[in-house]
Scaffold this motif. Sequence first.
Motif, mmCIF file in Angstrom:
data_model
loop_
_atom_site.group_PDB
_atom_site.id
_atom_site.type_symbol
_atom_site.label_atom_id
_atom_site.label_comp_id
_atom_site.label_asym_id
_atom_site.label_seq_id
_atom_site.Cartn_x
_atom_site.Cartn_y
_atom_site.Cartn_z
ATOM 1 N N ALA A 14 54.380 -23.957 35.170
ATOM 2 C CA ALA A 14 54.761 -22.763 35.906
ATOM 3 C C ALA A 14 54.069 -22.635 37.253
ATOM 4 N N ILE A 15 52.825 -23.075 37.339
ATOM 5 C CA ILE A 15 52.038 -22.887 38.559
ATOM 6 C C ILE A 15 51.635 -24.216 39.177
ATOM 7 N N HIS A 22 60.343 -21.135 38.853
ATOM 8 C CA HIS A 22 59.015 -21.045 38.265
ATOM 9 C C HIS A 22 58.242 -19.844 38.808
ATOM 10 N N PRO A 23 57.249 -19.365 38.051
ATOM 11 C CA PRO A 23 56.411 -18.267 38.548
ATOM 12 C C PRO A 23 55.795 -18.544 39.912
ATOM 13 N N SER A 24 55.434 -19.787 40.194
ATOM 14 C CA SER A 24 54.859 -20.085 41.511
ATOM 15 C C SER A 24 55.881 -19.852 42.619
ATOM 16 N N THR A 25 57.160 -20.147 42.359
ATOM 17 C CA THR A 25 58.210 -19.870 43.345
ATOM 18 C C THR A 25 58.414 -18.370 43.499
ATOM 19 N N ALA A 36 68.083 -14.989 33.600
ATOM 20 C CA ALA A 36 67.432 -14.755 32.308
ATOM 21 C C ALA A 36 65.952 -15.053 32.462
ATOM 22 N N GLU A 37 65.127 -14.322 31.709
ATOM 23 C CA GLU A 37 63.685 -14.511 31.781
ATOM 24 C C GLU A 37 63.169 -15.008 30.442
ATOM 25 N N ALA A 38 62.471 -16.135 30.459
ATOM 26 C CA ALA A 38 61.943 -16.746 29.241
ATOM 27 C C ALA A 38 60.423 -16.642 29.250
ATOM 28 N N PRO A 39 59.838 -15.884 28.307
ATOM 29 C CA PRO A 39 58.380 -15.791 28.249
ATOM 30 C C PRO A 39 57.718 -17.033 27.666
ATOM 31 N N ALA A 40 58.525 -17.945 27.126
ATOM 32 C CA ALA A 40 57.994 -19.185 26.553
ATOM 33 C C ALA A 40 59.091 -20.232 26.562
ATOM 34 N N MET A 41 58.695 -21.498 26.461
ATOM 35 C CA MET A 41 59.646 -22.596 26.276
ATOM 36 C C MET A 41 59.431 -23.158 24.883
ATOM 37 N N ASP A 76 53.672 -21.407 26.761
ATOM 38 C CA ASP A 76 53.625 -19.957 26.562
ATOM 39 C C ASP A 76 53.127 -19.320 27.854
ATOM 40 N N PHE A 77 54.014 -18.581 28.533
ATOM 41 C CA PHE A 77 53.702 -18.037 29.846
ATOM 42 C C PHE A 77 53.011 -16.677 29.790
ATOM 43 N N SER A 78 52.734 -16.150 28.609
ATOM 44 C CA SER A 78 52.264 -14.768 28.469
ATOM 45 C C SER A 78 50.880 -14.541 29.061
ATOM 46 N N ARG A 79 50.091 -15.588 29.247
ATOM 47 C CA ARG A 79 48.733 -15.424 29.776
ATOM 48 C C ARG A 79 48.591 -15.888 31.224
ATOM 49 N N LEU A 80 49.704 -16.130 31.882
ATOM 50 C CA LEU A 80 49.610 -16.541 33.275
ATOM 51 C C LEU A 80 49.018 -15.417 34.113
ATOM 52 N N PRO A 81 48.254 -15.750 35.121
ATOM 53 C CA PRO A 81 47.747 -14.705 36.011
ATOM 54 C C PRO A 81 48.869 -14.130 36.863
ATOM 55 N N GLY A 82 48.730 -12.862 37.215
ATOM 56 C CA GLY A 82 49.683 -12.263 38.138
ATOM 57 C C GLY A 82 50.853 -11.587 37.455
ATOM 58 N N ARG A 83 51.817 -11.236 38.270
ATOM 59 C CA ARG A 83 52.959 -10.408 37.858
ATOM 60 C C ARG A 83 54.019 -11.190 37.086
ATOM 61 N N PHE A 84 54.154 -12.468 37.367
ATOM 62 C CA PHE A 84 55.302 -13.223 36.862
ATOM 63 C C PHE A 84 54.879 -14.101 35.686
#
Length: 406
Positions: A390-391, A50-53, A72-77, A90-98
């Motif tokens: 994710a977080i 996960h992005p938090s990891t 593999a990187e998935a921008p959405a599930m 949809d992970f596209s609006r998560l804060p930060g780099r990941f």
Amino acid sequence: MRVEETDVCVVGGGPGGLMAGLLLARQGVRVTVLEKHPDFLRDFRGDTVHPSTLRVMDELGLVDDFLKLPHAEAPAMTMDTATGPCVFADFSRLPGRFRFMAFMPQWDVLNFLAEAGRACPGFRLEQSAEVTGLTRENGRVTGVVARTEDGPLDVRAKLVIGADGRRSVVRTAAALPLAGDAAPMDALWFRLSRQDGETVPTIKARAGYLVVAINRQTYWQAVQMIPKGQYEAVRAAGIEQFRSGVRRAHPGFAERLEEEIRDWDDVKLLDVRIDRLRRWYAPGLLCIGDAAHAMSPAGGVGINLAVQDAVAAARILGPVLRAGRVPGRTHLRAVQRRRELPMRVIQLMQLHLLGDLYPSTHRKSTDRPLVVRLNRLLPFLPHLMARLIAIGVRPETVGEAARVRT
């Protein structure tokens, strides 16, 4: 019996256990991690990172090397449903780099964490070491006993961390109070060969079935969800009935199912649990991850919660241990208080928001599960789900002491 002394004995070499060991060792704490298997090659480990990891890895200065591993990187599930594709996270609006979910075989993740730990003085990982019980003195846990290839082992420690999963020997031996199991399903795992370049929907959901296929490069690690407690009934219906259910989800698997799923020896049952300890600790002992709160496989969130538990535990307990003191009840309770709300929110999501995705003997199957209906009514929901998955509700940071290796 071989006797060893350490500051912390971590039972279980999964993501939570190895992360806890790594973070404590980076603070100068002596750590012994005991893993009952000789390696990390388990088929039924989750593949999600996960992005938090990834943020934790970044804080530790490890993320660039980590992401060099095949993944593999998935921008959405996305789920393929009877009413069309549904993006439920949809992970596209998560804060930060990941802003993606990484899929990486968990044995690669664990080997990476183990190597990072070995680079720290005071970190020791012993594999083929099966913990069989706890040792106590004056009502306090003082260590563990284990079977190893070199004979019995007695590890004495200021603190034992139970990170040994949903069938935790540690929590059973400590007789910690457990709330009831409320899992809606069990899972049947199987493996099918993968053709070069082949893609299939990760999640296929229809009335009466849910099939997940995880890309492991040369093969598909697949799972079919079944109603809780119905494994014997599914077996009695025959292997062809099982293959037929998977074919409905993935017609392209038809030939491989006939050739590669020959009998029930090729299918493994995962007994899914959603439970939690009422109290995660006892004098000298703390449980984290699935040992404290077993999660369903939905969203791979159990891995994320285990890692976040480890980060919180290391940040709260590390300074106490580094000072040579024994963590008391107040310190151990602080870890549970920090992590209990995030766990409860995710369990509620798994049981209620996602509950009718799974086949059940207690309700009528539906082609329009609640999460699909809500996603189409509430455009913001996929972004909210992404943040939860994710977080999490209360993301953790490693703390300054663990950022720079001692």
